[in-house]
Design a protein around this motif. Structure first.
Motif, PDB file in Angstrom:
ATOM      1  N   VAL A 101      19.815  -4.740  -6.939  1.00 48.77           N
ATOM      2  CA  VAL A 101      20.057  -5.687  -8.031  1.00 48.77           C
ATOM      3  C   VAL A 101      20.535  -7.010  -7.412  1.00 48.77           C
ATOM      4  N   LEU A 102      19.666  -8.017  -7.520  1.00 50.95           N
ATOM      5  CA  LEU A 102      19.983  -9.343  -6.959  1.00 50.95           C
ATOM      6  C   LEU A 102      21.022 -10.059  -7.793  1.00 50.95           C
ATOM      7  N   LYS A 103      21.799 -11.002  -7.185  1.00 46.50           N
ATOM      8  CA  LYS A 103      21.652 -11.214  -5.761  1.00 46.50           C
ATOM      9  C   LYS A 103      22.626 -10.333  -4.977  1.00 46.50           C
ATOM     10  N   GLY A 104      23.705  -9.954  -5.611  1.00 48.37           N
ATOM     11  CA  GLY A 104      24.847  -9.391  -4.905  1.00 48.37           C
ATOM     12  C   GLY A 104      24.570  -8.196  -4.004  1.00 48.37           C
ATOM     13  N   GLU A 148      23.656  -1.289  -6.573  1.00 42.76           N
ATOM     14  CA  GLU A 148      24.471  -2.415  -7.061  1.00 42.76           C
ATOM     15  C   GLU A 148      25.581  -2.714  -6.068  1.00 42.76           C
ATOM     16  N   ASP A 149      25.972  -3.974  -6.003  1.00 43.83           N
ATOM     17  CA  ASP A 149      27.159  -4.309  -5.205  1.00 43.83           C
ATOM     18  C   ASP A 149      28.417  -3.925  -5.961  1.00 43.83           C
ATOM     19  N   ILE A 150      28.458  -4.271  -7.266  1.00 47.45           N
ATOM     20  CA  ILE A 150      29.678  -3.995  -8.019  1.00 47.45           C
ATOM     21  C   ILE A 150      29.366  -3.663  -9.477  1.00 47.45           C
ATOM     22  N   VAL A 151      30.090  -2.700 -10.018  1.00 50.57           N
ATOM     23  CA  VAL A 151      30.073  -2.403 -11.454  1.00 50.57           C
ATOM     24  C   VAL A 151      31.409  -2.887 -11.998  1.00 50.57           C
ATOM     25  N   ASP A 152      31.319  -3.797 -12.973  1.00 49.51           N
ATOM     26  CA  ASP A 152      32.535  -4.382 -13.541  1.00 49.51           C
ATOM     27  C   ASP A 152      32.655  -3.871 -14.985  1.00 49.51           C
ATOM     28  N   THR A 153      32.101  -4.587 -15.953  1.00 45.80           N
ATOM     29  CA  THR A 153      32.150  -4.104 -17.341  1.00 45.80           C
ATOM     30  C   THR A 153      31.199  -2.930 -17.564  1.00 45.80           C
ATOM     31  N   GLY A 154      30.198  -2.803 -16.706  1.00 44.74           N
ATOM     32  CA  GLY A 154      29.209  -1.731 -16.847  1.00 44.74           C
ATOM     33  C   GLY A 154      27.964  -2.141 -17.608  1.00 44.74           C
ATOM     34  N   HIS A 155      27.970  -3.330 -18.220  1.00 50.18           N
ATOM     35  CA  HIS A 155      26.824  -3.738 -19.051  1.00 50.18           C
ATOM     36  C   HIS A 155      25.520  -3.830 -18.247  1.00 50.18           C
ATOM     37  N   THR A 156      25.608  -4.394 -17.035  1.00 50.34           N
ATOM     38  CA  THR A 156      24.384  -4.575 -16.241  1.00 50.34           C
ATOM     39  C   THR A 156      23.758  -3.222 -15.898  1.00 50.34           C
ATOM     40  N   ASP A 201      29.834 -13.061  -4.456  1.00 46.88           N
ATOM     41  CA  ASP A 201      30.177 -14.484  -4.396  1.00 46.88           C
ATOM     42  C   ASP A 201      31.238 -14.888  -5.403  1.00 46.88           C
ATOM     43  N   ARG A 204      29.245 -15.223   0.023  1.00 47.47           N
ATOM     44  CA  ARG A 204      28.374 -14.043   0.099  1.00 47.47           C
ATOM     45  C   ARG A 204      28.213 -13.532   1.527  1.00 47.47           C
TER      46      ARG A 204
HETATM   47  C1  PRP Z   1      27.394  -9.015 -10.631  1.00 41.02           C
HETATM   48  C2  PRP Z   1      27.004  -7.752  -9.895  1.00 41.02           C
HETATM   49  C3  PRP Z   1      26.428  -6.896 -10.974  1.00 41.02           C
HETATM   50  C4  PRP Z   1      27.119  -7.368 -12.231  1.00 41.02           C
HETATM   51  C5  PRP Z   1      28.122  -6.340 -12.658  1.00 41.02           C
HETATM   52  O1  PRP Z   1      26.296  -9.847 -10.685  1.00 41.02           O
HETATM   53  O2  PRP Z   1      26.096  -8.010  -8.870  1.00 41.02           O
HETATM   54  O3  PRP Z   1      25.029  -7.044 -11.057  1.00 41.02           O
HETATM   55  O4  PRP Z   1      27.780  -8.600 -11.924  1.00 41.02           O
HETATM   56  O5  PRP Z   1      28.842  -6.784 -13.768  1.00 41.02           O
HETATM   57  P1  PRP Z   1      28.964  -5.949 -15.091  1.00 41.02           P
HETATM   58  O6  PRP Z   1      29.272  -4.543 -14.734  1.00 41.02           O
HETATM   59  O7  PRP Z   1      30.121  -6.632 -15.803  1.00 41.02           O
HETATM   60  O8  PRP Z   1      27.699  -6.088 -15.869  1.00 41.02           O
HETATM   61  P2  PRP Z   1      26.424 -11.400 -10.991  1.00 41.02           P
HETATM   62  O9  PRP Z   1      26.180 -11.652 -12.452  1.00 41.02           O
HETATM   63  O10 PRP Z   1      27.701 -11.929 -10.433  1.00 41.02           O
HETATM   64  O11 PRP Z   1      25.191 -12.010 -10.239  1.00 41.02           O
HETATM   65  P3  PRP Z   1      24.880 -12.041  -8.665  1.00 41.02           P
HETATM   66  O12 PRP Z   1      24.782 -10.610  -8.198  1.00 41.02           O
HETATM   67  O13 PRP Z   1      23.571 -12.745  -8.603  1.00 41.02           O
HETATM   68  O14 PRP Z   1      26.000 -12.780  -7.993  1.00 41.02           O
END
Ligand code: PRP
Length: 178
Positions: free
Chosen positions: A41-44, A99-107, A159, A165
């Motif tokens: 999942v770009l870019k992270g 994925e680099d990171i799961v935050d809220t989980g929506h993505t 980032d 990055r």
């Molecule tokens: C970040 C990360 C995930 C997403 C997770 O992407 O790479 O794709 O946020 O967040 P969530 O769990 O709240 O949905 P970002 O929007 O920062 O874009 P990038 O990867 O291009 O920097």
């Protein structure tokens, strides 16, 4: 905000040690399944995917996908839209979303649902970092690197306003507005 001196949270050595472990686990789990399709999942995720894919001992096919969050003003609404799709069909394939990171989980929630409509053999998820206490929607992370708190993190692909990055480590920064 200057992000050139973040507080190191995870050193390069710690990250690569964990990536090694994840690669062993994934390679073992998929050993009997044939090819795996890694969807970065770009870019992270670009650096994590590069390091993880090189450590797998199973046949793999690499794809990328990009999404963006819908915002109201500068506030995320939780809705996600597809910006760039994978090139290949994933029908009957074993898909691993990276994925680099799961935050809220929506993505991740959006991606799992969307990719499952394409009749893959399976969809699993791998994330280097998970802010478990921030999660709005429950998502299952099958392969997780590290669980972290609610800090803004940069480096190893992540980032802050496109900066940081390329740091080899993951560091925490304090944005000006917080
Ligand atoms: C970040 C990360 C995930 C997403 C997770 O992407 O790479 O794709 O946020 O967040 P969530 O769990 O709240 O949905 P970002 O929007 O920062 O874009 P990038 O990867 O291009 O920097």
């Amino acid at each position: 905000m200057a992000i050139d001196t973040p507080k190191v949270m995870l050193s390069e050595e710690q990250i690569l040690q964990r990536v090694d472990e994840l690669a062993v686990e994934i390679s073992k789990d998929y050993a009997e399944k044939g090819e795996i399709v890694l969807v970065g999942v770009l870019k992270g995720a670009f650096i994590f995917l590069a390091d993880l894919s090189r450590r797998l001992t199973i046949p793999r096919h690499i794809e990328f996908i990009a999404v963006a969050s819908y915002e109201h003003g500068s506030v995320p609404t939780g809705a996600v839209r597809l910006v760039m799709d994978v090139r290949a069909s994933i029908e009957d394939k074993h898909v691993l979303i990276v994925e680099d990171i799961v935050d809220t989980g929506h993505t991740l929630h959006y991606l799992i649902d969307m990719l499952k409509t394409r009749n893959p053999a399976s969809v699993r998820t791998c994330a280097l970092l998970h802010k478990e206490h921030n999660t709005d929607v429950e998502v299952n992370v099958d392969y997780l690197g590290f669980s972290i708190g609610d800090e803004w993190v940069v480096g190893y692909g992540l980032d802050y306003a496109e900066q940081g990055r390329s740091f080899p480590y993951i560091g925490s920064v304090q944005p000006d507005d917080q």
